[in-house]
Design a protein around this motif. Structure first.
Motif, mmCIF file in Angstrom:
data_model
loop_
_atom_site.group_PDB
_atom_site.id
_atom_site.type_symbol
_atom_site.label_atom_id
_atom_site.label_comp_id
_atom_site.label_asym_id
_atom_site.label_seq_id
_atom_site.Cartn_x
_atom_site.Cartn_y
_atom_site.Cartn_z
ATOM 1 N N ASN A 1 0.831 -1.205 0.000
ATOM 2 C CA ASN A 1 0.000 0.000 0.000
ATOM 3 C C ASN A 1 0.864 1.251 0.000
ATOM 4 O OD1 ASN A 1 -1.706 2.013 2.131
ATOM 5 N ND2 ASN A 1 -2.736 1.275 0.307
ATOM 6 N N ALA B 1 3.362 5.710 -3.063
ATOM 7 C CA ALA B 1 4.549 6.456 -3.495
ATOM 8 C C ALA B 1 4.586 6.524 -5.019
ATOM 9 C CB ALA B 1 5.806 5.775 -2.947
ATOM 10 N N LYS C 1 2.064 6.177 -7.004
ATOM 11 C CA LYS C 1 0.883 6.907 -7.485
ATOM 12 C C LYS C 1 1.051 8.422 -7.352
ATOM 13 C CE LYS C 1 -2.850 6.149 -5.059
ATOM 14 N NZ LYS C 1 -3.975 5.372 -4.470
ATOM 15 N N ASP D 1 9.843 8.580 -0.769
ATOM 16 C CA ASP D 1 9.676 8.987 -2.186
ATOM 17 C C ASP D 1 10.063 10.442 -2.345
ATOM 18 O OD1 ASP D 1 7.391 10.822 -1.877
ATOM 19 O OD2 ASP D 1 6.259 9.010 -1.331
ATOM 20 N N VAL E 1 -9.929 10.195 3.885
ATOM 21 C CA VAL E 1 -9.274 11.509 3.800
ATOM 22 C C VAL E 1 -8.233 11.458 2.690
ATOM 23 C CG1 VAL E 1 -7.757 13.157 4.929
ATOM 24 C CG2 VAL E 1 -9.660 12.165 6.201
ATOM 25 N N GLU F 1 -5.607 15.778 -1.924
ATOM 26 C CA GLU F 1 -6.182 16.439 -3.105
ATOM 27 C C GLU F 1 -7.587 15.928 -3.288
ATOM 28 O OE1 GLU F 1 -3.751 15.759 -6.444
ATOM 29 O OE2 GLU F 1 -2.128 17.037 -5.740
ATOM 30 N N ARG G 1 -7.774 16.325 -8.391
ATOM 31 C CA ARG G 1 -7.305 14.997 -8.043
ATOM 32 C C ARG G 1 -6.964 14.203 -9.309
ATOM 33 N NH1 ARG G 1 -6.974 11.808 -3.959
ATOM 34 N NH2 ARG G 1 -7.333 9.578 -4.208
ATOM 35 N N GLY H 1 -8.794 6.169 -5.831
ATOM 36 C CA GLY H 1 -8.643 5.563 -4.510
ATOM 37 C C GLY H 1 -9.771 6.037 -3.629
ATOM 38 N N ALA H 2 -9.916 5.351 -2.442
ATOM 39 C CA ALA H 2 -11.036 5.685 -1.563
ATOM 40 C C ALA H 2 -10.599 6.454 -0.327
ATOM 41 C CB ALA H 2 -11.732 4.403 -1.147
ATOM 42 N N GLY H 3 -9.294 6.585 -0.158
ATOM 43 C CA GLY H 3 -8.812 7.269 1.052
ATOM 44 C C GLY H 3 -8.879 6.342 2.242
ATOM 45 N N LEU H 4 -8.762 5.042 1.981
ATOM 46 C CA LEU H 4 -8.843 4.077 3.085
ATOM 47 C C LEU H 4 -7.527 3.333 3.325
ATOM 48 C CD1 LEU H 4 -12.354 2.524 2.388
ATOM 49 C CD2 LEU H 4 -11.671 3.799 4.419
ATOM 50 N N GLY H 5 -6.608 3.375 2.344
ATOM 51 C CA GLY H 5 -5.373 2.595 2.418
ATOM 52 C C GLY H 5 -4.576 2.850 3.697
ATOM 53 N N LEU H 6 -4.314 4.100 4.014
ATOM 54 C CA LEU H 6 -3.490 4.414 5.199
ATOM 55 C C LEU H 6 -4.231 4.074 6.491
ATOM 56 C CD1 LEU H 6 -1.760 7.779 4.178
ATOM 57 C CD2 LEU H 6 -0.760 5.498 4.289
ATOM 58 N N ALA H 7 -5.575 4.317 6.487
ATOM 59 C CA ALA H 7 -6.361 3.985 7.690
ATOM 60 C C ALA H 7 -6.280 2.491 7.959
ATOM 61 C CB ALA H 7 -7.810 4.433 7.497
ATOM 62 N N SER I 1 8.127 12.351 0.835
ATOM 63 C CA SER I 1 7.555 11.822 2.074
ATOM 64 C C SER I 1 8.274 10.539 2.456
ATOM 65 C CB SER I 1 6.069 11.502 1.893
ATOM 66 O OG SER I 1 5.399 12.594 1.309
ATOM 67 N N PHE J 1 7.218 7.253 4.832
ATOM 68 C CA PHE J 1 6.279 6.538 5.706
ATOM 69 C C PHE J 1 7.067 5.474 6.458
ATOM 70 C CE2 PHE J 1 3.389 8.608 2.901
ATOM 71 C CZ PHE J 1 2.252 8.841 3.660
#
Ligand code: ADP
Length: 505
Positions: free
Chosen positions: A395, A400, A402, A432, A450, A453, A458, A462-468, A491, A493
């Motif tokens: 993920n 990175a 993307k 990255d 969340v 962008e 944008r 994506g749904a903004g769920l990967g990091l959560a 960044s 991670f």
């Protein structure tokens, strides 16, 4: 009583002295009187002898000049004997002698008078005859003897009286000296006592002053302390009231937040159940869509025109995207509900990192990125679920790729570091050279749905769920997911996982 003692002694000595003085004066009077007796006895005899001498001279010569002592004796003898009588009053023996002497003197004077008269009137022979009778001589001898007795008795009395006077004088002197000494001592003693009393009084007054001022100070201090205590008590009372009201507020807030939490828990559970049910319900028709699209693509029951082939491919792409979204929601719902199970074991980190590249190589190439997996210590082993770690790393690397513009650099590395609570950790980093994340968004990107962008700007999906999901999984393995980023620079991670220990092996 003790203090009156010396004064009494002085008074006694004074009285004794006075008595002594009076007695000495009496003694002196007696001594003087006795001396008078001796004097007058002597004077009487001498006067009488002079008278007799004068009488004889006249008898023999007829010269009247010889009669002067006789005539003088006639005048003075009576005075002398009465003087003797006075001075010998109180002495009966001497008085008796004086009485006899007085009679003989009278007789002698008469004899002298007769002799003188005979000489004057008759003649010498008659006068001598009378003298020759020895009557006059006898009287004179007796008078001499009596006066001698009076004198010797007076002499003896004088000796006694002078001794008594001297003795009394000595007694007076002694008592006077003793009295004076006693008075001086008494005065000294009184003076000293007074001085001592004065000093004691002064000291007492000073001590009283000091203790008075000390008492005053203590009283003031006590008053001050009492005031302070009152103030403190008032403050404490106010604080207690504040605390009580804060306690009431806290209890109220706790009740409110407890209620809110139970509402939130209920809502969360409902949300997860809803998402799970919905995802399942959505996937069923999506599978049907995919199946029928594939049949159409395969020309069942009959071939479709070429233009429709393109539509079918678009339908399939949308179906896949939607399925991906639904799977992501389903995963998130599962991790949120704690419904994910972890197969924890020792994971050799270097080997795991090596499995990532083949999975992302095509996307990497398509974006023209440079990928590097920094070789790490072969002994580095984490305690984790291999699949979940691979899912998280995929993920992170996918993000990175993307979000980094074409031709970026993506680096994967790992190392052992002491953790926040000093428990050693393994940290795997995905770095990255992408656009970076604004500081105010660094926390928010881990919340579900969340995306930094949004809207038309944008460029990625994506749904903004990967990091959560990834952070939930990391925390589910006693690790964490964090980010450091700088806008325009890139960044990093970091996935933190417990370092496998010898005991854990
Ligand atoms: P998604 O990638 O589906 O949008 P994620 O939860 O994976 O959702 O990421 C959330 C957001 O975090 C992304 O939308 C993006 O804005 C930001 N983000 C994630 N990774 C990066 C990265 N490597 N570089 C820049 N921004 C990133």
């Amino acid at each position: 009583m003790l203090a009156a003692g010396p004064a009494f002694i002085v008074l006694l000595l004074g009285a004794l002295t006075l008595d002594g003085v009076l007695r000495t004066r009496d003694s002196r009077v007696l001594v003087d009187r006795t001396r008078n007796v001796i004097h007058y006895a002597g004077a009487t005899l001498s006067t009488l002898q002079d008278a007799e001498t004068g009488q004889r001279g006249y008898v023999l010569t007829g010269d009247t000049a010889y009669l002067a002592p006789y005539e003088n004796a006639v005048a003075t003898l009576r005075a002398d004997t009465s003087e003797l009588r006075v001075t010998m009053s109180g002495e009966p023996e001497q008085q008796a002698r004086l009485d006899s002497t007085d009679r003989l003197i009278q007789s002698k004077m008469r004899e002298l008078g007769q002799t003188v008269a005979l000489r004057t009137d008759v003649g010498t022979a008659e006068a001598v005859k009378l003298v020759a009778t020895n009557r006059g001589k006898l009287a004179m001898d007796t008078i001499r003897s009596l006066l001698g007795h009076i004198d010797s008795s007076a002499q003896a009395t004088l000796v006694q009286r002078e001794a008594a006077e001297s003795e009394r004088g000595q007694v007076v002197t002694v008592t006077l000296i003793a009295g004076t000494l006693a008075a001086v001592l008494l005065a000294l003693f009184s003076n000293m006592a007074l001085m001592r009393y004065g000093y004691a009084q002064e000291k007492l007054a000073r001590d009283l002053d000091i203790s008075n001022s000390q008492l005053n100070e203590q009283a003031m201090e006590l008053e001050l302390q009492a005031q302070q205590l009152q103030e403190q008590a008032a403050e404490l009372e106010a604080q207690a009231e504040d605390l009580e009201s804060a306690n009431r507020d806290l209890t109220r807030e706790m009740k409110v937040s407890e209620a809110a939490r139970s509402v939130a828990d209920t809502a969360n559970r409902a949300k997860s159940e809803f998402l799970a049910v919905m995802s399942h319900e959505l996937r069923t028709p999506l599978n049907a869509i995919a199946g029928y699209a594939q049949l159409m693509q395969m020309g069942v029951p009959e071939p479709v025109p070429a233009v429709h082939q393109d539509y079918i491919m678009r339908i399939q792409a949308s179906q896949r995207h939607l399925l991906g979204l639904i799977n992501a929601v389903l995963n998130f719902a599962r991790t949120e509900a704690g419904a994910v199970s972890y197969d924890m074991h020792d994971v050799p980190v270097g080997a795991l990192l090596g499995t990532i590249e083949p999975l992302i190589a095509p996307q990497m190439a398509a974006r023209g990125h440079h990928y590097e997996c920094v070789p790490c210590d072969r002994a580095l082993v984490a305690r984790a679920d291999t699949d979940k770690v691979a899912q998280i790393l995929l993920n992170l690397v996918s993000n990175a790729i993307k979000f980094t513009p074409q031709g970026g650099e993506i680096t994967l590395s790992a190392e052992a570091v002491p953790g926040a609570s000093n428990a050693p950790m393994v940290v795997m980093r995905v770095h990255d050279t992408g656009p970076g994340i604004p500081p105010e968004k660094l926390n928010a990107i881990f919340d579900p749905f969340v995306q930094v962008e949004t809207g038309l700007s944008r460029s990625t999906d994506g749904a903004g769920l990967g990091l959560a999901i990834s952070r939930n999984l990391a925390q589910g393995m006693s690790g964490d997911l964090t980010v450091e980023s700088e806008v325009g620079a890139g960044s990093t991670f970091s996935l933190w996982l417990p370092l496998a220990t010898v005991a854990g092996d």
